[in-house]
Design a protein around this motif. Structure first.
Motif, short mmCIF file in Angstrom:
data_model
loop_
_atom_site.label_atom_id
_atom_site.label_comp_id
_atom_site.label_asym_id
_atom_site.label_seq_id
_atom_site.Cartn_x
_atom_site.Cartn_y
_atom_site.Cartn_z
N ARG A 19 0.34 -1.01 -0.16
CA ARG A 19 0.20 0.17 0.36
C ARG A 19 0.94 1.62 -0.10
NH1 ARG A 19 -4.76 2.66 4.32
NH2 ARG A 19 -2.36 3.47 5.40
N LEU A 20 0.93 1.90 -1.32
CA LEU A 20 1.78 3.21 -1.27
C LEU A 20 0.50 4.56 -0.69
CD1 LEU A 20 3.51 3.00 -4.63
CD2 LEU A 20 4.06 2.20 -2.08
N SER A 21 1.09 5.59 0.24
CA SER A 21 1.01 6.59 0.69
C SER A 21 0.71 8.16 -0.12
CB SER A 21 0.63 6.45 2.20
OG SER A 21 0.50 5.70 2.69
N CYS A 22 0.35 8.81 -0.41
CA CYS A 22 1.06 10.25 -0.56
C CYS A 22 0.47 11.44 -0.01
CB CYS A 22 -0.01 10.23 -2.50
SG CYS A 22 0.72 11.99 -3.50
N ALA A 23 1.01 11.64 1.49
CA ALA A 23 0.40 12.54 1.86
C ALA A 23 1.19 14.18 1.11
CB ALA A 23 1.27 12.51 2.92
N ALA A 24 -0.54 14.81 1.18
CA ALA A 24 -0.05 16.44 0.66
C ALA A 24 0.19 17.55 1.79
CB ALA A 24 -0.96 16.50 -0.42
N SER A 25 0.97 18.58 1.44
CA SER A 25 1.11 19.20 2.62
C SER A 25 1.03 20.50 2.08
CB SER A 25 1.69 19.00 3.28
OG SER A 25 3.76 19.11 2.19
N GLY A 26 1.71 21.67 2.53
CA GLY A 26 1.08 23.56 2.27
C GLY A 26 0.00 23.71 1.46
N ARG A 27 -1.54 22.64 0.90
CA ARG A 27 -2.20 22.98 0.84
C ARG A 27 -3.65 21.27 1.03
NH1 ARG A 27 -3.53 26.84 -3.80
NH2 ARG A 27 -1.68 28.45 -2.43
N THR A 28 -4.59 21.98 1.64
CA THR A 28 -5.38 21.39 1.39
C THR A 28 -6.20 20.79 -0.29
OG1 THR A 28 -6.66 22.09 3.82
CG2 THR A 28 -7.83 20.05 2.20
N PHE A 29 -6.12 19.27 0.00
CA PHE A 29 -5.93 19.30 -1.36
C PHE A 29 -6.71 18.55 -1.68
CE2 PHE A 29 -3.27 15.05 -2.20
CZ PHE A 29 -3.43 14.19 -1.74
N GLY A 30 -8.10 17.97 -1.31
CA GLY A 30 -9.31 17.32 -1.03
C GLY A 30 -9.96 17.78 -2.53
N ASN A 31 -9.67 19.17 -3.27
CA ASN A 31 -10.86 19.53 -4.45
C ASN A 31 -9.61 19.19 -5.67
OD1 ASN A 31 -12.95 19.79 -3.30
ND2 ASN A 31 -12.36 21.93 -2.93
N TYR A 32 -8.77 18.61 -5.86
CA TYR A 32 -7.23 18.45 -6.33
C TYR A 32 -8.15 16.76 -7.19
CZ TYR A 32 -4.46 22.54 -5.27
OH TYR A 32 -3.84 23.19 -4.65
N ALA A 33 -7.80 17.06 -8.45
CA ALA A 33 -7.33 15.28 -8.94
C ALA A 33 -5.97 14.78 -8.61
CB ALA A 33 -7.62 15.44 -10.24
N VAL A 34 -6.00 13.51 -8.04
CA VAL A 34 -4.80 13.43 -7.74
C VAL A 34 -4.04 11.38 -8.65
CG1 VAL A 34 -3.44 11.70 -5.74
CG2 VAL A 34 -4.99 13.74 -5.58
N ALA A 35 -3.23 11.46 -8.98
CA ALA A 35 -2.67 10.05 -9.53
C ALA A 35 -1.71 9.23 -9.24
CB ALA A 35 -3.10 10.26 -11.94
N TRP A 36 -1.85 8.23 -9.99
CA TRP A 36 -0.56 7.73 -9.52
C TRP A 36 0.01 7.51 -11.21
CZ3 TRP A 36 2.02 6.97 -4.77
CH2 TRP A 36 1.23 7.20 -4.38
N PHE A 37 1.15 7.33 -11.02
CA PHE A 37 2.15 6.93 -12.10
C PHE A 37 3.22 6.19 -11.70
CE2 PHE A 37 0.23 9.89 -15.95
CZ PHE A 37 -0.05 10.78 -15.27
N ARG A 38 4.22 5.80 -13.31
CA ARG A 38 5.13 4.54 -13.45
C ARG A 38 6.49 4.97 -14.05
NH1 ARG A 38 2.36 -1.23 -12.50
NH2 ARG A 38 1.42 -1.42 -14.65
N GLN A 39 7.07 4.65 -13.17
CA GLN A 39 8.70 4.29 -14.51
C GLN A 39 9.57 3.40 -14.57
OE1 GLN A 39 9.97 7.99 -14.61
NE2 GLN A 39 10.93 7.53 -17.39
N GLY A 40 9.09 2.39 -14.98
CA GLY A 40 10.11 1.63 -15.18
C GLY A 40 11.41 1.64 -15.57
#
Length: 122
Positions: A19-40
């Motif tokens: 399970r990966l986590s992405c923690a945001a700081s600096g601003r509430t990002f509840g209204n932001y779109a969030v994505a995961w990308f990967r690079q092999g």
């Protein structure tokens, strides 16, 4: 400005979970779109999954195995990865954008984390 920090990567055997986590700081990002990308290794960065007001969107390669969720109270987005395979080995990046709509393009997201390594052994 939003700062994103990923965590939860590691080494796992094929068939395992992380399970990966992405923690945001600096601003509430509840209204932001969030994505995961990967690079092999030796590959371009590719879309994995996103969550936005439009809902969730998954790459075909992870459908049924990965699940994205968010906890706005904790300003955190999670990526549950099950049935991991060696081809899932990559650096996983969290990305967010105030004007993003959960699309698959890296150009849509203004903020990026530093990435977390996921290695799946066979």
């Amino acid at each position: 400005q939003v700062q994103l920090v990923e965590s939860g990567g590691g080494l796992v055997q094929a068939g395992g979970s992380l399970r990966l986590s992405c923690a945001a700081s600096g601003r509430t990002f509840g209204n932001y779109a969030v994505a995961w990308f990967r690079q092999g290794p030796g590959k371009e960065r590719e879309f994995v999954v996103s969550i936005s007001w439009r809902g969730t969107r998954y790459a075909d390669s992870v459908k049924g195995r990965f699940t994205i969720s968010r906890d706005n109270a904790k300003n955190t987005v999670y990526l549950q990865m099950n049935s991991l395979q060696p081809e899932d080995t990559a650096v996983y990046y969290c990305a967010a954008g105030a004007f993003a709509i959960g699309g698959t393009s890296v150009n849509e997201y203004a903020y990026w984390g530093q990435g977390t390594q996921v290695t799946v052994s066979s």
